[in-house]
Design an enzyme around this catalytic site. Sequence first.
Site, PDB file in Angstrom:
ATOM      1  N   ARG A   1     -10.322  16.124  17.215  1.00 42.18           N
ATOM      2  CA  ARG A   1      -9.534  15.430  16.180  1.00 42.18           C
ATOM      3  C   ARG A   1      -8.207  16.148  15.931  1.00 42.18           C
ATOM      4  O   ARG A   1      -7.178  15.517  15.707  1.00 42.18           O
ATOM      5  CB  ARG A   1     -10.329  15.337  14.874  1.00 42.18           C
ATOM      6  CG  ARG A   1     -11.446  14.300  14.952  1.00 42.18           C
ATOM      7  CD  ARG A   1     -12.463  14.494  13.849  1.00 42.18           C
ATOM      8  NE  ARG A   1     -11.959  14.148  12.535  1.00 42.18           N
ATOM      9  CZ  ARG A   1     -12.489  14.603  11.393  1.00 42.18           C
ATOM     10  NH1 ARG A   1     -13.513  15.425  11.412  1.00 42.18           N
ATOM     11  NH2 ARG A   1     -11.994  14.226  10.246  1.00 42.18           N
TER      12      ARG A   1
ATOM     13  N   ARG B   1     -17.837  20.898   5.058  1.00 42.80           N
ATOM     14  CA  ARG B   1     -17.727  19.739   4.163  1.00 42.80           C
ATOM     15  C   ARG B   1     -19.050  18.970   4.121  1.00 42.80           C
ATOM     16  O   ARG B   1     -19.678  18.765   5.146  1.00 42.80           O
ATOM     17  CB  ARG B   1     -16.596  18.833   4.654  1.00 42.80           C
ATOM     18  CG  ARG B   1     -16.438  17.575   3.817  1.00 42.80           C
ATOM     19  CD  ARG B   1     -15.086  16.972   3.996  1.00 42.80           C
ATOM     20  NE  ARG B   1     -14.890  16.346   5.299  1.00 42.80           N
ATOM     21  CZ  ARG B   1     -13.784  15.684   5.637  1.00 42.80           C
ATOM     22  NH1 ARG B   1     -12.781  15.595   4.771  1.00 42.80           N
ATOM     23  NH2 ARG B   1     -13.657  15.135   6.828  1.00 42.80           N
TER      24      ARG B   1
ATOM     25  N   LYS C   1      -6.153  15.477   2.125  1.00 39.83           N
ATOM     26  CA  LYS C   1      -5.434  14.222   1.818  1.00 39.83           C
ATOM     27  C   LYS C   1      -6.238  13.330   0.866  1.00 39.83           C
ATOM     28  O   LYS C   1      -5.696  12.760  -0.059  1.00 39.83           O
ATOM     29  CB  LYS C   1      -5.171  13.403   3.104  1.00 39.83           C
ATOM     30  CG  LYS C   1      -4.233  14.037   4.081  1.00 39.83           C
ATOM     31  CD  LYS C   1      -3.852  13.052   5.185  1.00 39.83           C
ATOM     32  CE  LYS C   1      -5.022  12.594   6.031  1.00 39.83           C
ATOM     33  NZ  LYS C   1      -5.645  13.675   6.842  1.00 39.83           N
TER      34      LYS C   1
ATOM     35  N   ARG D   1     -20.583  14.547   7.870  1.00 42.53           N
ATOM     36  CA  ARG D   1     -20.043  13.491   8.727  1.00 42.53           C
ATOM     37  C   ARG D   1     -20.251  13.853  10.188  1.00 42.53           C
ATOM     38  O   ARG D   1     -20.072  15.007  10.568  1.00 42.53           O
ATOM     39  CB  ARG D   1     -18.540  13.316   8.453  1.00 42.53           C
ATOM     40  CG  ARG D   1     -18.256  12.325   7.357  1.00 42.53           C
ATOM     41  CD  ARG D   1     -16.815  12.328   6.953  1.00 42.53           C
ATOM     42  NE  ARG D   1     -15.850  12.176   8.047  1.00 42.53           N
ATOM     43  CZ  ARG D   1     -14.542  12.036   7.874  1.00 42.53           C
ATOM     44  NH1 ARG D   1     -14.047  12.013   6.646  1.00 42.53           N
ATOM     45  NH2 ARG D   1     -13.729  11.908   8.887  1.00 42.53           N
TER      46      ARG D   1
ATOM     47  N   ARG E   1      -1.172   6.764  11.858  1.00 42.58           N
ATOM     48  CA  ARG E   1      -1.582   7.942  12.623  1.00 42.58           C
ATOM     49  C   ARG E   1      -0.969   7.955  14.009  1.00 42.58           C
ATOM     50  O   ARG E   1      -1.199   8.905  14.759  1.00 42.58           O
ATOM     51  CB  ARG E   1      -3.089   7.934  12.772  1.00 42.58           C
ATOM     52  CG  ARG E   1      -3.820   8.967  11.914  1.00 42.58           C
ATOM     53  CD  ARG E   1      -5.279   8.663  12.053  1.00 42.58           C
ATOM     54  NE  ARG E   1      -6.194   9.696  11.812  1.00 42.58           N
ATOM     55  CZ  ARG E   1      -6.976   9.767  10.732  1.00 42.58           C
ATOM     56  NH1 ARG E   1      -6.815   8.916   9.742  1.00 42.58           N
ATOM     57  NH2 ARG E   1      -7.888  10.699  10.643  1.00 42.58           N
TER      58      ARG E   1
HETATM   59  P1  AMP Z   1     -10.491  10.098   8.419  1.00 44.44           P
HETATM   60  O1  AMP Z   1     -11.562   9.889   7.395  1.00 44.44           O
HETATM   61  O2  AMP Z   1      -9.135   9.719   7.927  1.00 44.44           O
HETATM   62  O3  AMP Z   1     -10.538  11.478   9.020  1.00 44.44           O
HETATM   63  O4  AMP Z   1     -10.808   9.075   9.626  1.00 44.44           O
HETATM   64  C1  AMP Z   1     -12.022   9.136  10.336  1.00 44.44           C
HETATM   65  C2  AMP Z   1     -11.852   8.461  11.670  1.00 44.44           C
HETATM   66  O5  AMP Z   1     -11.516   7.080  11.485  1.00 44.44           O
HETATM   67  C3  AMP Z   1     -10.741   8.999  12.556  1.00 44.44           C
HETATM   68  O6  AMP Z   1     -11.134  10.156  13.288  1.00 44.44           O
HETATM   69  C4  AMP Z   1     -10.482   7.807  13.471  1.00 44.44           C
HETATM   70  O7  AMP Z   1     -11.496   7.661  14.439  1.00 44.44           O
HETATM   71  C5  AMP Z   1     -10.608   6.643  12.495  1.00 44.44           C
HETATM   72  N1  AMP Z   1      -9.301   6.321  11.849  1.00 44.44           N
HETATM   73  C6  AMP Z   1      -8.972   6.421  10.534  1.00 44.44           C
HETATM   74  N2  AMP Z   1      -7.701   6.050  10.324  1.00 44.44           N
HETATM   75  C7  AMP Z   1      -7.205   5.708  11.534  1.00 44.44           C
HETATM   76  C8  AMP Z   1      -5.934   5.254  11.984  1.00 44.44           C
HETATM   77  N3  AMP Z   1      -4.893   5.084  11.150  1.00 44.44           N
HETATM   78  N4  AMP Z   1      -5.794   5.004  13.320  1.00 44.44           N
HETATM   79  C9  AMP Z   1      -6.800   5.152  14.185  1.00 44.44           C
HETATM   80  N5  AMP Z   1      -8.027   5.592  13.823  1.00 44.44           N
HETATM   81  C10 AMP Z   1      -8.234   5.867  12.510  1.00 44.44           C
END
Ligand code: AMP
Length: 218
Positions: free
Chosen positions: A171, A127, A13, A160, A88
């Site tokens: 996740r 990654r 994404k 990460r 989400r």
């Molecule tokens: P991402 O980089 O999009 O994978 O996000 C990393 C982490 O940030 C996720 O695993 C969640 O803990 C938190 N996070 C990001 N976006 C959201 C969202 N819309 N709602 C809740 N937690 C989020």
Amino acid sequence: MRLILLGAPGVGKGTQANLLARKFAIPKVATGDILRAAVQEGTEIGIRAKRYMDAGELVPDKLMVELVEDRLAQADCRGGFVLDGFPRTLHQAQKLDKFLQQSQMPITAAVSIEVEQAEIVRRLTHRRICRHCGQDYNLIYNPPPEDNKCRICGGELYQREDDKEETIVRRLQVYRTETEPVKKFYAKKSKLKIVRGSGSTEEVFENLLAALTPAICT
Ligand code: AMP
């Protein structure tokens, strides 16, 4: 052009959102990036979000909705935006929908990028990200230079915390239970497009643009 990118962690994404942002000259609003910056800066939001992020859990809806509404109300989003990582949960989707209706900014489309689970795990465990500029690499598909420094800025690369295998499994579970229903929400509004996320970055981007064409033209 107001776009939402859906899809499990690791489907690409972020990469596709960057390409869309550049092509349509709109800001990318990536909630994961915003939260990671907040954690690094040690802000109150960062402190509150960190433990959820490290465990692969979702940060509470209330915090996320406020954060995104503040961001979308900024002037650079008037001409459009691409949302990466939000909404989400069904609750986030409903709140966003209400906010965008009130702001007279209906979404153009919600695109779900889909990749099979084994491939996702392979992508995420390999990654690596530049601590300085955020550029991402993959030890298999897009390896960094031999000195393990970022090709663009020379920054240090890191994995990460939530890209470790145990957290990835959680996740993906969270994605299935919390985020899959969001697809239905947009399907009911006839806004959902599904795009296959396997293949090269360029191929996926082409598929994505093709899927968006009817939405852009109407
Ligand atoms: P991402 O980089 O999009 O994978 O996000 C990393 C982490 O940030 C996720 O695993 C969640 O803990 C938190 N996070 C990001 N976006 C959201 C969202 N819309 N709602 C809740 N937690 C989020």
